[in-house]
Design a protein around this motif. Structure first.
Motif, mmCIF file in Angstrom:
data_model
loop_
_atom_site.group_PDB
_atom_site.id
_atom_site.type_symbol
_atom_site.label_atom_id
_atom_site.label_comp_id
_atom_site.label_asym_id
_atom_site.label_seq_id
_atom_site.Cartn_x
_atom_site.Cartn_y
_atom_site.Cartn_z
ATOM 1 N N SER A 101 0.816 -1.226 0.000
ATOM 2 C CA SER A 101 0.000 0.000 0.000
ATOM 3 C C SER A 101 0.842 1.264 0.000
ATOM 4 O O SER A 101 0.361 2.333 -0.378
ATOM 5 C CB SER A 101 -0.948 -0.001 1.198
ATOM 6 N N LYS A 102 2.091 1.162 0.409
ATOM 7 C CA LYS A 102 2.990 2.319 0.421
ATOM 8 C C LYS A 102 3.462 2.720 -0.974
ATOM 9 O O LYS A 102 3.957 3.835 -1.165
ATOM 10 C CB LYS A 102 4.225 2.019 1.275
ATOM 11 N N LEU A 103 3.307 1.836 -1.960
ATOM 12 C CA LEU A 103 3.782 2.129 -3.318
ATOM 13 C C LEU A 103 2.891 3.183 -3.979
ATOM 14 O O LEU A 103 1.666 3.183 -3.790
ATOM 15 C CB LEU A 103 3.791 0.861 -4.164
ATOM 16 N N ASP A 104 3.503 4.070 -4.750
ATOM 17 C CA ASP A 104 2.769 5.120 -5.443
ATOM 18 C C ASP A 104 1.704 4.537 -6.366
ATOM 19 O O ASP A 104 1.978 3.616 -7.131
ATOM 20 C CB ASP A 104 3.721 5.983 -6.279
ATOM 21 N N GLY A 105 0.509 5.073 -6.274
ATOM 22 C CA GLY A 105 -0.568 4.699 -7.170
ATOM 23 C C GLY A 105 -1.434 3.548 -6.687
ATOM 24 O O GLY A 105 -2.483 3.287 -7.261
#
Length: 72
Positions: free
Chosen positions: A25-29
């Motif tokens: 969930s921390k990844l962009d997008g």
């Protein structure tokens, strides 16, 4: 919106799914992460995102959670 499914080994419980969900969930997008837990084998991780994700970034996130991305 794009949905990509990854296979992850080593997850056996709700704590496992929470850890993987948190890291991805921390990844962009990333908009949503759902996991079909298969405690006896490889679990399916479905990631909805605004655009295609970099598989190496997903691999790093899964590794950070303490599990292994299978394939990709």
């Amino acid at each position: 919106m794009t949905t990509t499914t990854y296979s992850v080994s080593g997850m056996t419980c709700g704590h496992c799914t929470a850890a993987v969900t948190e890291e991805i969930s921390k990844l962009d997008g990333v908009q949503e992460v759902t996991i079909d837990l298969n405690a006896g084998g490889t679990s399916a991780v479905h990631v909805k995102s605004d655009n295609a994700l970099d598989d190496s970034a997903v691999r790093e996130a899964v590794d950070e959670a303490g599990y292994e991305l299978v394939g990709s």
